[in-house]
Design an enzyme around this catalytic site. Sequence first.
Site, short mmCIF file in Angstrom:
data_model
loop_
_atom_site.label_atom_id
_atom_site.label_comp_id
_atom_site.label_asym_id
_atom_site.label_seq_id
_atom_site.Cartn_x
_atom_site.Cartn_y
_atom_site.Cartn_z
N SER A 22 42.10 45.71 41.00
CA SER A 22 42.19 44.81 39.86
C SER A 22 41.69 45.48 38.58
CB SER A 22 41.43 43.51 40.18
OG SER A 22 41.70 42.51 39.22
N ASP A 340 51.75 39.20 42.07
CA ASP A 340 50.81 38.89 43.15
C ASP A 340 50.02 37.62 42.88
OD1 ASP A 340 48.87 39.55 41.27
OD2 ASP A 340 48.08 41.27 42.34
N HIS A 393 46.60 38.45 45.09
CA HIS A 393 45.80 39.44 44.35
C HIS A 393 44.50 39.83 45.06
CE1 HIS A 393 44.56 41.68 40.84
NE2 HIS A 393 43.43 41.00 40.77
#
Length: 438
Positions: A22, A340, A393
Amino acid sequence: MKSNIELMVATSGEKVVVIPHSMGTLYFMHFMKWAEAPQPLGGGGGPNWCAKHIKAVMNIGGPLLGLPKIVAGLFSAEAKDIAVARAAAPGVLDKDIFGFQTLQHAMKMTRTWDSTMSLIPKGGDTIWGTLDWAPEAGHDCVASKVNNNESQTSGQNMKQSSNSINYGRIISFGKDVASLPSSKINSVDFRGSVKGYNCANSSCRDVWNEYHDMGIEGVKAVEDYKVFSADSVLDLLQFVAPRMMRRGGAHYSYGIADNLDDKKYQHYRYWSNPLETRLPKAPEMEMFAMYGVGLDTERAYIYKSSPAAECHIPFQIDTSADGGNEQSCLRSGVYSVDGDETVPTLSAGFMCAKGWRGKTRFNPWGIKTYIREYNHAPPATLLEGRGTQSGAHVDIMGNFALIEDIIRVAAGSDGKELGGDRVYSDIFKWSQRINLQL
């Protein structure tokens, strides 16, 4: 981190495999430049530091080019979850005890998190699209979620074209504005508009953050502009939150470099923007983009002015704006695209698909790049928990296929031995549509 990596290489005799997730992918981009840069600006490792110490960087769910979602968060403290809650329970979030005070304080808090500004979309209209064009034009929200094991016929039966959606309009004031030809939009430029004070109660300053400075005139100027692309979104945030953007501008950049040899790009504010910096001089290193696909992911928004009230956030997502059926890409004022659920595919995949692929000005040493996509599949049973095939995610961290890829690279395999690219989305087609000087 630098000393830890050096110690691991020195004691094992092997280069490290780094696995950022991320926002961490942006910070590791910054770290590689810092590690090379001379002291006291950087770590003093020299231009060969990455080549000596890093075997591969396996970016998981990396928002390398930012997130449209963060625009909504900074603009009105909202995102898809808030919009859906408003649609499900109209009026509840507008009541003091449940709603607007909570959102005000959320805005006050998030606008002090300068790290969130690293996620503002990078590359402007060149990457994200204009009022009349976007790379994801024609995306089919239903077909992208059809599991590859299902028949082509099933996908065709469900297919609903989205040719009319212009994802380049990240914010539109009104559903009609989102679909009108740009030549028919009567836009009044907000830049340079005179702001006024709208709130006599000084307590608003504790809640509004910077909206208290705008007044009725400033709010109207924003609404009259009607539609914002990635370029004008930067101007919008400068207009509604200038102090926040001044702080962010000291640490982050959002453009595309004209000339990477310009000495200004030696400043650290450019190091986390892959469009304004170069990959390190490490031709044997590999870069992976690993991310989930097949989930609706926020890409653009329809807004309206919120009810006039003292100390109220003056804008909100228009949850009444809907595509009209369950298969639409527009639901509760939010346009979705493939991704995602947090990071659009374009942001996660473009650099490895095109920006860094081969020898480019962003990758002059020809570091090999690979895309590994993981098509989302929900848990088959409760025993799977969040799912061993999830592309979401965060849940992707438990995806067995992703874990296997990481273990194989850590054990010595390279991207070619993994099978090269594994792609389910249209990332290569979308990337080819982007006219970026390489």
